[in-house]
Design an enzyme around this catalytic site. Sequence first.
Site, mmCIF file in Angstrom:
data_model
loop_
_atom_site.group_PDB
_atom_site.id
_atom_site.type_symbol
_atom_site.label_atom_id
_atom_site.label_comp_id
_atom_site.label_asym_id
_atom_site.label_seq_id
_atom_site.Cartn_x
_atom_site.Cartn_y
_atom_site.Cartn_z
ATOM 1 N N TRP A 61 0.839 -1.198 0.000
ATOM 2 C CA TRP A 61 0.000 0.000 0.000
ATOM 3 C C TRP A 61 0.872 1.245 0.000
ATOM 4 O O TRP A 61 2.067 1.182 0.254
ATOM 5 C CB TRP A 61 -1.034 -0.007 1.132
ATOM 6 C CG TRP A 61 -0.539 -0.258 2.545
ATOM 7 C CD1 TRP A 61 0.715 -0.632 2.938
ATOM 8 C CD2 TRP A 61 -1.318 -0.172 3.729
ATOM 9 N NE1 TRP A 61 0.774 -0.786 4.284
ATOM 10 C CE2 TRP A 61 -0.455 -0.510 4.808
ATOM 11 C CE3 TRP A 61 -2.635 0.154 4.000
ATOM 12 C CZ2 TRP A 61 -0.897 -0.517 6.142
ATOM 13 C CZ3 TRP A 61 -3.056 0.139 5.326
ATOM 14 C CH2 TRP A 61 -2.197 -0.196 6.377
ATOM 15 N N HIS A 69 -6.934 20.083 -6.295
ATOM 16 C CA HIS A 69 -7.080 20.510 -7.697
ATOM 17 C C HIS A 69 -5.976 19.933 -8.580
ATOM 18 O O HIS A 69 -5.479 20.596 -9.478
ATOM 19 C CB HIS A 69 -7.168 22.039 -7.770
ATOM 20 C CG HIS A 69 -8.365 22.561 -7.026
ATOM 21 N ND1 HIS A 69 -9.556 22.876 -7.637
ATOM 22 C CD2 HIS A 69 -8.565 22.738 -5.688
ATOM 23 C CE1 HIS A 69 -10.441 23.249 -6.719
ATOM 24 N NE2 HIS A 69 -9.862 23.184 -5.522
ATOM 25 N N HIS A 73 -9.995 16.693 -12.162
ATOM 26 C CA HIS A 73 -10.586 17.049 -10.868
ATOM 27 C C HIS A 73 -11.848 17.892 -10.987
ATOM 28 O O HIS A 73 -12.169 18.420 -12.037
ATOM 29 C CB HIS A 73 -9.553 17.735 -9.958
ATOM 30 C CG HIS A 73 -9.215 19.118 -10.364
ATOM 31 N ND1 HIS A 73 -8.265 19.412 -11.297
ATOM 32 C CD2 HIS A 73 -9.697 20.318 -9.944
ATOM 33 C CE1 HIS A 73 -8.168 20.727 -11.442
ATOM 34 N NE2 HIS A 73 -9.038 21.302 -10.639
ATOM 35 N N ASP A 75 -14.386 20.947 -9.354
ATOM 36 C CA ASP A 75 -14.400 22.216 -8.612
ATOM 37 C C ASP A 75 -15.780 22.411 -7.979
ATOM 38 O O ASP A 75 -16.798 22.390 -8.680
ATOM 39 C CB ASP A 75 -14.150 23.411 -9.548
ATOM 40 C CG ASP A 75 -12.687 23.595 -9.903
ATOM 41 O OD1 ASP A 75 -11.837 22.807 -9.476
ATOM 42 O OD2 ASP A 75 -12.402 24.564 -10.638
ATOM 43 N N HIS A 79 -14.902 26.837 -4.106
ATOM 44 C CA HIS A 79 -13.544 27.057 -4.616
ATOM 45 C C HIS A 79 -13.313 28.541 -4.906
ATOM 46 O O HIS A 79 -12.203 29.020 -4.802
ATOM 47 C CB HIS A 79 -13.352 26.226 -5.883
ATOM 48 C CG HIS A 79 -12.026 26.385 -6.552
ATOM 49 N ND1 HIS A 79 -10.834 26.489 -5.869
ATOM 50 C CD2 HIS A 79 -11.695 26.461 -7.869
ATOM 51 C CE1 HIS A 79 -9.838 26.605 -6.726
ATOM 52 N NE2 HIS A 79 -10.323 26.611 -7.935
ATOM 53 N N HIS A 207 -14.764 30.421 -13.482
ATOM 54 C CA HIS A 207 -14.802 30.222 -12.034
ATOM 55 C C HIS A 207 -15.766 31.214 -11.375
ATOM 56 O O HIS A 207 -16.601 30.820 -10.547
ATOM 57 C CB HIS A 207 -13.407 30.412 -11.443
ATOM 58 C CG HIS A 207 -12.481 29.256 -11.697
ATOM 59 N ND1 HIS A 207 -11.735 29.134 -12.846
ATOM 60 C CD2 HIS A 207 -12.197 28.166 -10.962
ATOM 61 C CE1 HIS A 207 -11.017 28.011 -12.782
ATOM 62 N NE2 HIS A 207 -11.278 27.409 -11.657
HETATM 63 MN MN MN Z 1 -9.766 23.330 -9.868
#
Ligand code: MN
Length: 257
Positions: A61, A69, A73, A75, A79, A207
């Site tokens: 492991w 991020h 990924h 958001d 964020h 964003h």
């Molecule tokens: Mn991001």
Amino acid sequence: MSTLTDLTQRMASGEVEIVDLTHTLDPDFPVIILPPEFGQCARFRMEEVSAYDHRGPAWKWHNISMSEHTGTHFDAPVHWISGRDVPNGAVDEIPAEKLVGPVVVIDCSEGSAQDDDFELTPEIIEAWEAEHGRIPEDAWVLMRTDWSKRRGADYLNMREDGPHSPGPTPDAMRLLAEERNIRGFGTETVGTDAGQGAHYTPPYPAHFILHGAGKLGLQCLANLDQLPATGAILIAPPLKIRNGTGSPLRVLALVEK
Ligand code: MN
């Protein structure tokens, strides 16, 4: 026959295919680089804890670390400052029913091949709708650029004045978020915004406008060239990180052949 029995049979027969839209998470995958006065996003790291040896004779492991991020990924609204007060705006609070749903793909690959700063505009969205119909409410909208086929330095495409990669204009994001009431917006580039997105008003419009409206983001997607313009289902559940602003994830699409 029930809907789900029908679906599983069509998946088994190949009539419904699962397309993986995810890059492999490894230390070499590029992360966004901000101007040096800001905190930076960490790359993926992995250290071995044991590998069937004296540290653990029957098991292998790793401990891993990364930014929320890093890599392909998700958001969440929190964020961005515009989404800081959105109800249920952290990854652990987003309702599960928002994590599986319809997706449409706007193909900007030709324009992006010719212009690193290619812009997704309202005109392009309206031309897409003239061909494919109105973008359904509460759908994911993905901007296909084929940027995911780039490797190494070409991916961030950093120049003296910063990164250059395609993205949406503020008017395009207002149309999608406010008039079409989409669920979220996804790209193949390192962010939902264009590389030069700092120069728009507002800066980083994807964003700012998306998250201010409580919408979701996906970036560093791959294989968008394997999706139809309409009709696929996107499966995109982020890790359930308490108060998390985003998360690496496996993004899959169900596509009818
Ligand atoms: Mn991001």
